[in-house]
Design an enzyme around this catalytic site. Structure first.
Site, PDB file in Angstrom:
ATOM      1  N   GLU A   1       2.243 -23.474  -0.415  1.00 21.83           N
ATOM      2  CA  GLU A   1       3.468 -22.649  -0.383  1.00 21.83           C
ATOM      3  C   GLU A   1       4.720 -23.503  -0.518  1.00 21.83           C
ATOM      4  OE1 GLU A   1       3.559 -19.664   2.719  1.00 21.83           O
ATOM      5  OE2 GLU A   1       5.743 -19.632   2.710  1.00 21.83           O
TER       6      GLU A   1
ATOM      7  N   LYS B   1       3.264 -16.303  11.820  1.00 22.86           N
ATOM      8  CA  LYS B   1       2.793 -16.820  10.519  1.00 22.86           C
ATOM      9  C   LYS B   1       3.651 -18.020  10.113  1.00 22.86           C
ATOM     10  CE  LYS B   1       2.326 -16.986   5.825  1.00 22.86           C
ATOM     11  NZ  LYS B   1       3.123 -17.719   4.864  1.00 22.86           N
TER      12      LYS B   1
ATOM     13  N   ASP C   1     -10.499 -27.643  11.516  1.00 25.92           N
ATOM     14  CA  ASP C   1     -10.952 -26.289  11.194  1.00 25.92           C
ATOM     15  C   ASP C   1      -9.768 -25.318  11.340  1.00 25.92           C
ATOM     16  OD1 ASP C   1     -11.997 -23.729  11.264  1.00 25.92           O
ATOM     17  OD2 ASP C   1     -13.751 -24.277  12.450  1.00 25.92           O
TER      18      ASP C   1
ATOM     19  N   HIS D   1      13.248 -20.489  -0.986  1.00 25.08           N
ATOM     20  CA  HIS D   1      11.927 -20.171  -1.509  1.00 25.08           C
ATOM     21  C   HIS D   1      11.950 -20.072  -3.022  1.00 25.08           C
ATOM     22  CE1 HIS D   1       8.319 -18.475   0.619  1.00 25.08           C
ATOM     23  NE2 HIS D   1       8.915 -19.189   1.542  1.00 25.08           N
TER      24      HIS D   1
HETATM   25  C1  MEV Z   1       6.864 -17.323   5.067  1.00 30.00           C
HETATM   26  O1  MEV Z   1       5.724 -18.066   4.700  1.00 30.00           O
HETATM   27  C2  MEV Z   1       7.130 -17.451   6.553  1.00 30.00           C
HETATM   28  C3  MEV Z   1       8.266 -16.603   7.078  1.00 30.00           C
HETATM   29  O2  MEV Z   1       8.071 -15.252   6.711  1.00 30.00           O
HETATM   30  C4  MEV Z   1       8.298 -16.767   8.580  1.00 30.00           C
HETATM   31  C5  MEV Z   1       9.258 -15.845   9.283  1.00 30.00           C
HETATM   32  O3  MEV Z   1       9.609 -14.765   8.764  1.00 30.00           O
HETATM   33  O4  MEV Z   1       9.643 -16.198  10.417  1.00 30.00           O
HETATM   34  C6  MEV Z   1       9.589 -17.022   6.473  1.00 30.00           C
END
Ligand code: MEV
Length: 466
Positions: free
Chosen positions: A110, A288, A304, A402
């Site tokens: 990513e 995430k 792992d 991004h």
């Molecule tokens: C993207 O990989 C992760 C985010 O969505 C985390 C978040 O929203 O805190 C940017």
């Protein structure tokens, strides 16, 4: 009660002394990890810095660069092998954890994650970096006993034979025991379920520097016949629990409001945290973001990743309410304070860490001496990653960073080559139209010769920082 308190005091003093000793050990050897403009260097220049920082040999540098995993090794890892799947390995810079400098290897596909972690670590450095700690590396091995006539009696009988059961478990790994690890305790729970009341016997195994799945599973299987005899029931599952809540790492950090872009940004980050704490839909994304960093380091070091993910999310939901793995609050002076606590069942010996050549080198790059230290690094990276995401979300938004890298990928997919990739990407980002159809139009407008002649320069072109 009094002796309990004394025990807690002793153990927290011990932890403090251990932490100090480890800090002293760490601080005297390493070089600074805040390598200026690392992102502007060519791959070879970055590798030179890495070699210098971590003492890599020329062969190790070549291995990192090629990412080579021999098919013979791959065949020993999984079944039905047909090839290998390389993914990018990046280095996050600037990390200062318990006074020690780290370059952090991250394996991830990513865009922005490595840059974001590096940036958060850079800001954290200004206020002393990350302070991390961890528990001893205990994993839980569960034996499920079904159809016991009297689960309550079974519980008592099993606990009365604790020593024999632990001895049997420890016979399975004398080396671990000789290093101070091994099965240290046994607990029993009587568990009502939809198919009847079960007895769950749990071995607490100190895994030292191994992740421990193999040893814990072997121990659980070895004690199952004893447990069957004692309970009069049948041992069904005998397996490690990935909810590694006895193997937890913590990290905390402070950011000055100026470094973050002002008190409004701090408020925005605290509000973002509050949103996650109140809402599972947001919380899943918040966590995430944490796991973007955690998983990337786990993958790079041959750990792992599924076990870590499962443990992290189960830990986040341990109260019955799915909660953020991190916490953020505003200090009286307007600065931001953050912390993370999560299970990190990682090893630095055994498993893939022993056979994957790049994973071994990544551990060398990190310079971690114990699995606990690796867990503390991983928790700190997770905290940094979360800060970076929340700061971007609470200010300019995530898409700007991004999209810059994503746009380069789209431009390349549309046929752009060499410096044209950057030009097409920049045009799409400024138009806020990062799409394949637009990229194709822009590529078509570029003079053909420019696109072609620039192609050979592409391999060494420094990438734009997202
Ligand atoms: C993207 O990989 C992760 C985010 O969505 C985390 C978040 O929203 O805190 C940017």
């Amino acid at each position: 009660m009094g002796s309990n308190r004394q025990h807690l005091r002793d153990s927290s003093n011990r932890q403090l002394i251990e932490r100090r000793t480890r800090q002293e050990e760490k601080s005297d050897t390493t070089k600074p990890s805040n390598i200026s403009s690392f992102y502007k260097l060519t791959v070879d220049e970055r590798l030179d810095k890495l070699k210098d920082f971590s003492g890599l040999s020329n062969d190790e540098v070549e291995l990192v660069k090629s990412g080579n995993l021999p098919l013979s090794s791959a065949q020993r890892m999984i079944e039905n092998v047909v090839g290998v799947l390389p993914i990018p390995l990046g280095i996050a810079v600037n990390f200062l954890i318990n006074g020690k400098d780290y370059l952090i290897p991250m394996a991830i596909e990513e865009p922005s994650v490595v840059a974001a972690a590096s940036h958060a670590a850079k800001l954290a450095r200004l206020t002393g970096g990350f302070q991390a700690s961890s528990t001893d590396p205990f994993m839980i091995g569960q034996v499920q006993i079904v159809r016991s006539k009297s689960p309550k009696d079974a519980e008592k009988l099993i606990l009365a034979s604790k020593k024999e059961i632990l001895d049997r478990a420890n016979e399975q790994d004398p080396v671990l025991v000789s290093k101070g690890g091994g099965a240290k305790d046994l607990q029993v729970r009587v568990l009502p379920t939809i198919t009847g009341t079960m007895v769950i016997a749990e071995l607490l195994v100190d895994c030292r520097d191994a992740m421990g799945a193999n040893v814990v599973n072997t121990m659980a299987e070895s004690v199952a016949p004893m447990l069957e005899k004692l309970s009069g029931g049948r041992a069904n599952l005998r397996i490690i629990s990935n909810l590694a809540d006895k193997r937890v790492a913590r990290s905390s950090v402070r950011f000055s409001k100026e470094a973050l872009g002002g008190e409004e940004v701090v408020d925005g980050i605290v509000d973002a945290y509050a949103f996650a704490a109140a809402d599972p839909y947001r919380c899943a994304t918040h966590n995430k973001g944490v796991m973007n960093g955690v998983t990337a380091v786990c993958l790079a070091t041959g750990n792992d990743t599924r076990a870590i993910e499962a443990g992290a999310h189960a830990y986040a939901a341990r109260t019955g309410h799915y909660a953020p793995l991190t916490r953020w609050s505003k200090e009286r002076n307007g600065d931001l304070e953050g912390s993370i606590e999560m299970p990190v069942a990682v090893g630095i010996i055994g498993g893939i860490t022993a056979v994957h050549p790049t994973a071994k080198i990544c551990l060398k790059i990190l310079g971690v001496k114990t699995a606990r230290e690796l867990g503390e690094v991983i928790a700190s990276v997770g905290l940094a990653q979360n800060l970076a995401a929340l700061r971007a979300l609470a200010s300019e938004g995530i898409q700007h960073g991004h999209m810059s890298l994503h746009a380069r990928n789209i431009a390349a997919m549309a046929g752009a080559e060499g410096e044209t990739i950057d030009q097409v990407a920049a045009a799409m980002v400024s138009e806020k139209k990062v799409r394949l159809d637009r990229a194709k139009e822009l590529v078509a407008q570029m003079p053909v010769s420019k696109n072609r002649t620039a192609a050979h320069q592409e391999a060494n072109q420094p990438k734009k920082h997202p």
